[in-house]
Design a protein around this motif. Structure first.
Motif, mmCIF file in Angstrom:
data_model
loop_
_atom_site.group_PDB
_atom_site.id
_atom_site.type_symbol
_atom_site.label_atom_id
_atom_site.label_comp_id
_atom_site.label_asym_id
_atom_site.label_seq_id
_atom_site.Cartn_x
_atom_site.Cartn_y
_atom_site.Cartn_z
ATOM 1 N N LEU A 20 -3.826 3.919 -13.051
ATOM 2 C CA LEU A 20 -4.145 2.676 -12.221
ATOM 3 C C LEU A 20 -5.982 2.691 -12.350
ATOM 4 O O LEU A 20 -6.382 1.576 -11.882
ATOM 5 N N ASN A 29 -4.613 8.187 -11.571
ATOM 6 C CA ASN A 29 -5.998 7.518 -11.884
ATOM 7 C C ASN A 29 -6.077 7.041 -13.342
ATOM 8 O O ASN A 29 -6.403 6.245 -13.754
ATOM 9 N N LYS A 69 -6.497 -1.834 -6.100
ATOM 10 C CA LYS A 69 -6.064 -0.644 -7.071
ATOM 11 C C LYS A 69 -4.539 -0.450 -7.014
ATOM 12 O O LYS A 69 -3.744 -0.628 -8.035
ATOM 13 N N TYR A 70 -3.890 -0.262 -5.877
ATOM 14 C CA TYR A 70 -2.562 -0.262 -5.816
ATOM 15 C C TYR A 70 -1.831 -1.293 -5.640
ATOM 16 O O TYR A 70 -0.511 -1.346 -6.149
ATOM 17 N N GLU A 71 -2.001 -2.232 -4.537
ATOM 18 C CA GLU A 71 -1.199 -3.575 -4.406
ATOM 19 C C GLU A 71 -1.148 -4.482 -5.766
ATOM 20 O O GLU A 71 -0.139 -4.951 -6.004
ATOM 21 N N LEU A 102 1.014 -1.076 -0.086
ATOM 22 C CA LEU A 102 0.019 -0.033 -0.121
ATOM 23 C C LEU A 102 0.824 1.316 -0.041
ATOM 24 O O LEU A 102 2.066 1.104 0.365
ATOM 25 N N SER A 103 0.379 2.352 -0.654
ATOM 26 C CA SER A 103 0.980 3.594 -0.553
ATOM 27 C C SER A 103 1.347 4.152 0.718
ATOM 28 O O SER A 103 0.666 3.866 1.869
ATOM 29 N N ARG A 126 -2.754 -3.793 -8.820
ATOM 30 C CA ARG A 126 -3.053 -3.221 -9.905
ATOM 31 C C ARG A 126 -4.110 -3.785 -10.871
ATOM 32 O O ARG A 126 -4.028 -3.708 -12.064
#
Length: 122
Positions: free
Chosen positions: A32, A29, A59-61, A1-2, A63
């Motif tokens: 992603l 965005n 979304k982040y981990e 995660l960010s 993708r």
């Protein structure tokens, strides 16, 4: 995660500051959330926090919603929240443009030396 950073409380490295200024939310965005399923899976602002957490991790981990992603939420998705092929969770209803006429007593707390205000519409 960010690793979220506060504009007011955290120190930003020159590299992170440049990355933010050069890309911003719109560009990130666009990358992603390029998959068609992203709009169907994105929870609304009123959604449960756990649904938002699952979307953000997907979304982040993973993708999952990038162009090459699978468009699927993490397996830990709450019941009834599978999205691929399902009904949209968030619908784009248009764009709201707010013209701020005046502001006062804003604290210059942004890393640029300006304020970081927000608008609350009711």
């Amino acid at each position: 995660l960010s690793a979220p950073l506060s504009l007011k409380m955290d120190r930003w490295s020159d590299e992170k500051r440049q990355r933010l200024l050069s890309s911003g939310n719109r560009a990130v965005n666009a990358t992603l959330e390029a998959h068609a399923a992203a709009a169907q899976c994105k929870p609304s602002s009123e959604a449960d926090v756990s649904a938002k957490h699952v979307f953000v991790r997907s979304k982040y981990e993973r993708r999952a919603f990038a162009a090459e992603g699978d468009g699927e939420l993490l397996p830990s998705t709450p019941p009834g929240r599978r999205c691929a092929g399902g009904a949209p969770q968030q619908v784009h209803a248009g764009i709201l443009i707010v013209r701020l006429i005046r502001a006062h007593d804003l604290i210059a707390a942004d890393f640029t030396g300006k304020s970081d205000p927000y608008v609350k519409a009711t």
